[in-house]
Design an enzyme around this catalytic site. Structure first.
Site, PDB file in Angstrom:
ATOM      1  N   SER A   1       0.815  -1.044   0.051  1.00 48.65           N
ATOM      2  CA  SER A   1      -0.093  -0.114   0.126  1.00 48.65           C
ATOM      3  C   SER A   1       0.616   1.376  -0.136  1.00 48.65           C
ATOM      4  O   SER A   1       1.926   1.204   0.422  1.00 48.65           O
ATOM      5  CB  SER A   1      -0.754   0.074   1.355  1.00 48.65           C
ATOM      6  OG  SER A   1      -1.294   1.328   1.390  1.00 48.65           O
TER       7      SER A   1
ATOM      8  N   TYR B   1      -1.815  -0.920  10.570  1.00 49.86           N
ATOM      9  CA  TYR B   1      -1.892  -1.254   9.133  1.00 49.86           C
ATOM     10  C   TYR B   1      -0.707  -0.773   8.318  1.00 49.86           C
ATOM     11  O   TYR B   1      -0.164  -1.627   7.634  1.00 49.86           O
ATOM     12  CB  TYR B   1      -3.293  -0.677   8.690  1.00 49.86           C
ATOM     13  CG  TYR B   1      -3.514  -0.830   7.266  1.00 49.86           C
ATOM     14  CD1 TYR B   1      -3.595  -1.978   6.645  1.00 49.86           C
ATOM     15  CD2 TYR B   1      -3.738   0.360   6.279  1.00 49.86           C
ATOM     16  CE1 TYR B   1      -3.861  -2.363   5.263  1.00 49.86           C
ATOM     17  CE2 TYR B   1      -3.699   0.055   4.868  1.00 49.86           C
ATOM     18  CZ  TYR B   1      -3.836  -1.168   4.492  1.00 49.86           C
ATOM     19  OH  TYR B   1      -4.016  -1.409   3.148  1.00 49.86           O
TER      20      TYR B   1
HETATM   21  N1  LIG Z   1      -8.814  -0.492  -1.228  1.00 45.59           N
HETATM   22  C1  LIG Z   1      -7.845   0.175  -0.594  1.00 45.59           C
HETATM   23  O1  LIG Z   1      -7.990   1.395  -0.654  1.00 45.59           O
HETATM   24  C2  LIG Z   1      -6.367  -0.344  -0.621  1.00 45.59           C
HETATM   25  C3  LIG Z   1      -6.273  -1.674  -0.370  1.00 45.59           C
HETATM   26  N2  LIG Z   1      -5.124  -2.104  -0.381  1.00 45.59           N
HETATM   27  C4  LIG Z   1      -4.842  -3.502  -0.044  1.00 45.59           C
HETATM   28  O2  LIG Z   1      -5.348  -4.388  -1.142  1.00 45.59           O
HETATM   29  C5  LIG Z   1      -6.034  -5.617  -0.885  1.00 45.59           C
HETATM   30  C6  LIG Z   1      -7.127  -5.837  -1.150  1.00 45.59           C
HETATM   31  O3  LIG Z   1      -7.925  -5.069  -0.497  1.00 45.59           O
HETATM   32  P1  LIG Z   1      -9.519  -4.397  -1.164  1.00 45.59           P
HETATM   33  O4  LIG Z   1      -9.823  -5.257  -2.575  1.00 45.59           O
HETATM   34  O5  LIG Z   1      -9.595  -3.386  -1.105  1.00 45.59           O
HETATM   35  O6  LIG Z   1     -10.317  -5.138  -0.018  1.00 45.59           O
HETATM   36  P2  LIG Z   1     -11.752  -5.613  -0.052  1.00 45.59           P
HETATM   37  O7  LIG Z   1     -12.343  -5.736   1.316  1.00 45.59           O
HETATM   38  O8  LIG Z   1     -12.683  -5.489  -1.096  1.00 45.59           O
HETATM   39  O9  LIG Z   1     -11.039  -7.502  -0.253  1.00 45.59           O
HETATM   40  C7  LIG Z   1     -10.486  -8.095   0.675  1.00 45.59           C
HETATM   41  C8  LIG Z   1     -10.421  -9.598   0.095  1.00 45.59           C
HETATM   42  O10 LIG Z   1      -9.656 -10.417   1.116  1.00 45.59           O
HETATM   43  C9  LIG Z   1     -10.539 -11.578   1.503  1.00 45.59           C
HETATM   44  N3  LIG Z   1     -10.170 -11.603   2.757  1.00 45.59           N
HETATM   45  C10 LIG Z   1     -10.396 -10.981   3.964  1.00 45.59           C
HETATM   46  N4  LIG Z   1     -10.046 -11.427   5.218  1.00 45.59           N
HETATM   47  C11 LIG Z   1      -9.535 -12.729   4.935  1.00 45.59           C
HETATM   48  C12 LIG Z   1      -9.159 -13.764   5.598  1.00 45.59           C
HETATM   49  N5  LIG Z   1      -9.035 -13.914   6.871  1.00 45.59           N
HETATM   50  N6  LIG Z   1      -8.904 -15.202   5.092  1.00 45.59           N
HETATM   51  C13 LIG Z   1      -8.903 -14.951   3.343  1.00 45.59           C
HETATM   52  N7  LIG Z   1      -9.375 -14.240   3.070  1.00 45.59           N
HETATM   53  C14 LIG Z   1      -9.722 -12.857   3.424  1.00 45.59           C
HETATM   54  C15 LIG Z   1     -12.058 -11.108   1.523  1.00 45.59           C
HETATM   55  O11 LIG Z   1     -13.002 -12.122   1.116  1.00 45.59           O
HETATM   56  P3  LIG Z   1     -13.831 -12.802   2.267  1.00 45.59           P
HETATM   57  O12 LIG Z   1     -14.608 -11.781   3.032  1.00 45.59           O
HETATM   58  O13 LIG Z   1     -14.533 -13.509   1.573  1.00 45.59           O
HETATM   59  O14 LIG Z   1     -12.710 -13.729   3.031  1.00 45.59           O
HETATM   60  C16 LIG Z   1     -11.938 -10.207   0.160  1.00 45.59           C
HETATM   61  O15 LIG Z   1     -11.896 -10.887  -0.874  1.00 45.59           O
HETATM   62  C17 LIG Z   1      -5.483  -5.673   0.765  1.00 45.59           C
HETATM   63  O16 LIG Z   1      -4.254  -6.323   1.090  1.00 45.59           O
HETATM   64  C18 LIG Z   1      -5.606  -4.284   1.170  1.00 45.59           C
HETATM   65  O17 LIG Z   1      -4.704  -3.985   2.223  1.00 45.59           O
HETATM   66  C19 LIG Z   1      -4.037  -1.574  -0.483  1.00 45.59           C
HETATM   67  C20 LIG Z   1      -4.177  -0.095  -0.776  1.00 45.59           C
HETATM   68  C21 LIG Z   1      -5.417   0.574  -0.892  1.00 45.59           C
HETATM   69  C1  LIG Z   2      -3.425   4.109   0.765  1.00 46.73           C
HETATM   70  C2  LIG Z   2      -4.870   3.929   1.183  1.00 46.73           C
HETATM   71  O1  LIG Z   2      -5.706   4.727   1.158  1.00 46.73           O
HETATM   72  C3  LIG Z   2      -5.485   2.648   1.201  1.00 46.73           C
HETATM   73  N1  LIG Z   2      -6.555   2.585   1.746  1.00 46.73           N
HETATM   74  C4  LIG Z   2      -4.705   1.619   1.794  1.00 46.73           C
HETATM   75  O2  LIG Z   2      -5.130   0.549   1.996  1.00 46.73           O
HETATM   76  O3  LIG Z   2      -3.294   1.595   2.196  1.00 46.73           O
END
Ligand SMILES: NC(=O)C1=CN([C@@H]2O[C@H](COP(=O)(O)OP(=O)(O)OC[C@H]3O[C@@H](n4cnc5c(N)ncnc54)[C@H](OP(=O)(O)O)[C@@H]3O)[C@@H](O)[C@H]2O)C=CC1
Ligand SMILES: CC(=O)[C@H](N)C(=O)O
Length: 268
Positions: A142, A155
């Site tokens: 991130s 985080y």
């Molecule tokens: N959105 C943002 O602003 C940003 C996101 N990120 C990173 O991107 C990645 C994806 O996030 P994003 O798509 O935004 O979030 P979402 O919440 O949309 O998706 C998260 C995914 O992870 C799965 N998940 C959560 N907990 C578990 C678990 N314990 N075991 C297995 N699967 C799990 C969820 O599925 P289920 O609930 O079915 O398990 C879902 O498929 C993360 O690592 C996040 O930190 C990085 C920067 C920015």
């Molecule tokens: C940079 C962001 O805002 C993001 N939500 C993250 O997951 O790091």
């Protein structure tokens, strides 16, 4: 059944958000897929959609990566299926609350998913890929890896781990044909914000990217051979300058004397 020449990409956290888009794009690039997340129902929905619009074989594994036995099953699968050529370590949760307002047990669960599970899956995949003559690991970090002041500090620290771990993996294993990419997204419009207790409404729209655009840019970065991809950074020279400053520090981070500013007398 025919099998893809690209092999199988395993995508964690593929039931929603960024992971579901990775699954779609990798299928369009010719990969077969193994999709991992907790919700079987949502995984099935993503798998149906992708299988209906591409020729790829999609299988799903419902697993809670915070559960030791479930995590062990996924590690075993990575080692056992020789067709797996790519791992996208995407599953993760975040937080927005400051330290004094956040629950330490939730922080520990975040560390276990964002760090421990990612590390164990990386070990399993790296060992298997090196033994098979190559493979690709994409780690979703991130922007807060280098800006930990922005959201919840734990985080940010988990994502800094992902960045540091990826840089080290690249140094140790690139010559064994292990391709590493670490992706540093900014704010992306997904359920992440609801799960972390934040709201996209608090951000200016120009700071928010759609997950399709994020994944398309990240995969373009992969094609261009980037180790670190920051999909929203306008000028890549800014990252190169940051990285050059870090490299310049390295020779002086371990020396047998402290500098004059600390006033320690040098022994005769
Ligand atoms: N959105 C943002 O602003 C940003 C996101 N990120 C990173 O991107 C990645 C994806 O996030 P994003 O798509 O935004 O979030 P979402 O919440 O949309 O998706 C998260 C995914 O992870 C799965 N998940 C959560 N907990 C578990 C678990 N314990 N075991 C297995 N699967 C799990 C969820 O599925 P289920 O609930 O079915 O398990 C879902 O498929 C993360 O690592 C996040 O930190 C990085 C920067 C920015
Ligand atoms: C940079 C962001 O805002 C993001 N939500 C993250 O997951 O790091």
């Amino acid at each position: 059944m025919t099998y893809s020449k690209m092999g199988i990409a395993m995508v964690t956290g593929a039931s929603a958000g960024i992971g579901a888009i990775y699954a779609d794009r990798l299928a369009r690039r010719g990969y077969d897929l193994i999709l991992v997340a907790r919700s079987q129902e949502r995984l099935d929905e993503v798998a149906r959609r992708i299988a209906g619009s591409t020729n790829c074989n999609v299988s799903t594994v419902a697993a809670d990566l915070n559960d030791k036995a479930d995590l062990g099953r996924i590690e075993t699968l990575l080692g056992a299926d020789p067709a797996i050529t790519m791992l996208v370590n995407n599953a993760g949760i975040g937080g927005v609350a400051p330290l004094l307002e956040s629950d330490v047990n939730k922080m520990q669960a975040m560390i276990e998913l964002n760090i421990t599970a990612l590390t164990r899956l990386t070990y399993a995949a790296a060992r298997a890929f090196v033994a098979r003559g190559g493979g690709t690991i994409i780690n979703i970090s991130s922007a807060v890896a280098i800006a930990p002041e922005i959201l919840n500090g734990v985080y940010g620290a988990t994502k800094a781990f992902v960045l540091a771990f990826s840089l080290s993996l690249h140094k140790e294993l690139a010559d064994k044909k292990l391709r590493i990419q670490v992706v540093l997204p900014g704010a992306i419009a997904t359920n992440f914000w609801d799960v972390s207790g934040g709201s996209l409404d608090d951000l200016p729209s120009k700071a928010i990217m759609q997950s399709d655009d994020l994944v398309d840019a990240a995969l373009a970065g992969l094609d261009q051979g980037e180790l670190v991809t920051i999909p929203s950074l306008p000028d890549v020279a800014d990252w190169h300058a940051y990285e050059a400053a870090r490299q310049k520090l390295i020779p002086n981070l371990s020396l047998n004397t402290s500098p004059a500013r600390y006033g320690i007398a040098v022994a005769a």
